[in-house]
Write a protein that holds these residues in place. Structure first.
Motif: not given
Ligand code: FAD
Length: 279
Positions: A201-207, A216-226, A230-240
């Motif tokens: 549900t968030n990037y910095k805390g998870l990292l 480990e957060i796989p690189r492809w996931i980390q790059l997308r979360l990064e 600044d777009d909480k809705d997209s981050l949450i949808a992607f994380g889900e």
């Protein structure tokens, strides 16, 4: 995984009464999924420890479901642990998640328990078979371990000290979990190893947290979360999406259950369970 009996949800003790009331609501929401149990973390070395029992009792009375306190042993001694075990037993608590705990910086001596295996042995010695005991396992090895095989050896010894089952540290690499389980089974240990699932549900805390605990957060996931930070809705949808797919792959591989690190929020876990038709 057969039905929802194999779901469990983890909480941490809230900081104040208001947050405790909110957590009771979260527990009721998640309780609709009919989990096998909830669990409540225990702050190693002090801080939130006496809040754990309060949170366990409040969650239990809000849901009528089984709630297991976590119990850490670092910096503790046999007298303290004995007193806690007896208190838990007097409240009808019969399930524990037993851990060493992270060693607080500046702690000069670990106390009377060096490792979680010592705690498990002590509980069996003091309380017999009263408690069902879960212990932690690490498909991506524990950060302090000297080697992956040593980590597995210590896990097996911990289980043999009297654990009934295990919950893993969270991971996003299914192969790491499957490989770990194969290695453990090859050594003849057959206790359930339930994958721990961390919704995103968030990037910095998870990292930050993942760096500390060795997940480990796989690189492809980390790059997308990064990219979505600044777009909480997209981050949450992607994380889900990511975590739903992870759980689906695990279910397809016949895992014995799923343990969600809920972070005291119901929506992320409920959405994932609903995507998986577990809701
Ligand atoms: C499901 C889960 C729940 C958690 N809940 C909490 C919580 O409520 N509160 C909290 O503070 N922390 C919690 N943690 C974090 C946990 O306390 C840390 O990961 C801690 O660093 C290790 O705990 P452990 O029980 O796995 O320790 P152990 O099993 O003791 O292992 C710790 C390290 O010591 C090594 N080791 C074990 N035995 C030996 C031995 N005999 N000789 C040499 N090395 C050995 C292991 O390989 C490992 O590297 C949780 C973790 C998980 C996965």
């Amino acid at each position: 995984m057969a039905g929802n009996k194999n779901l469990s949800f983890e909480f941490f003790p809230p900081r104040n009464d208001e947050a405790l009331d909110e957590l009771a609501k979260t527990a009721k929401d998640l309780g609709q999924l009919n989990p096998e149990f909830f669990s409540v973390t225990f702050g190693a070395g002090g801080s939130s420890q006496n809040k754990t029992l309060e949170t366990v009792l409040k969650t239990r009375s809000a849901t009528n479901l089984n709630v297991a306190p976590h119990l850490t042993c670092v910096g503790s001694n046999k007298e303290n642990i004995k007193a806690l075990l007896d208190e838990y037993q007097s409240h009808g608590i019969d399930h524990l998640v037993c851990l060493r705990g992270d060693i607080p910086s500046g702690l000069m001596h670990p106390g009377e328990f060096m490792h979680a295996s010592d705690l498990v042995s002590f509980i069996r010695e003091h309380s017999g078979e009263h408690f069902t005991i879960d212990v932690a396992s690490y498909p991506e090895p524990h950060p302090e371990s000297s080697s992956p095989d040593e980590d597995i050896k210590h896990f097996i010894n911990k289980a043999k000290a009297g654990a009934n089952s295990s919950i893993t540290q969270y991971f996003y690499n299914v192969d790491a979990y499957l490989y770990f389980v194969d290695k453990v089974r090859a050594e003849g240990l057959d206790i359930p190893i339930v994958p721990g699932i961390m919704p995103i549900t968030n990037y910095k805390g998870l990292l930050r947290f993942s760096n500390a605990c060795g997940a480990e957060i796989p690189r492809w996931i980390q790059l997308r979360l990064e990219a979505y930070q600044d777009d909480k809705d997209s981050l949450i949808a992607f994380g889900e999406d990511v975590v739903t797919n992870l759980c689906q792959q695990l279910i397809d591989n016949d895992v014995p259950g799923l343990h969600f690190y809920s972070m005291n929020k119901s929506a992320p876990t409920l959405n994932i369970c609903s995507n998986l038709d577990l809701a």
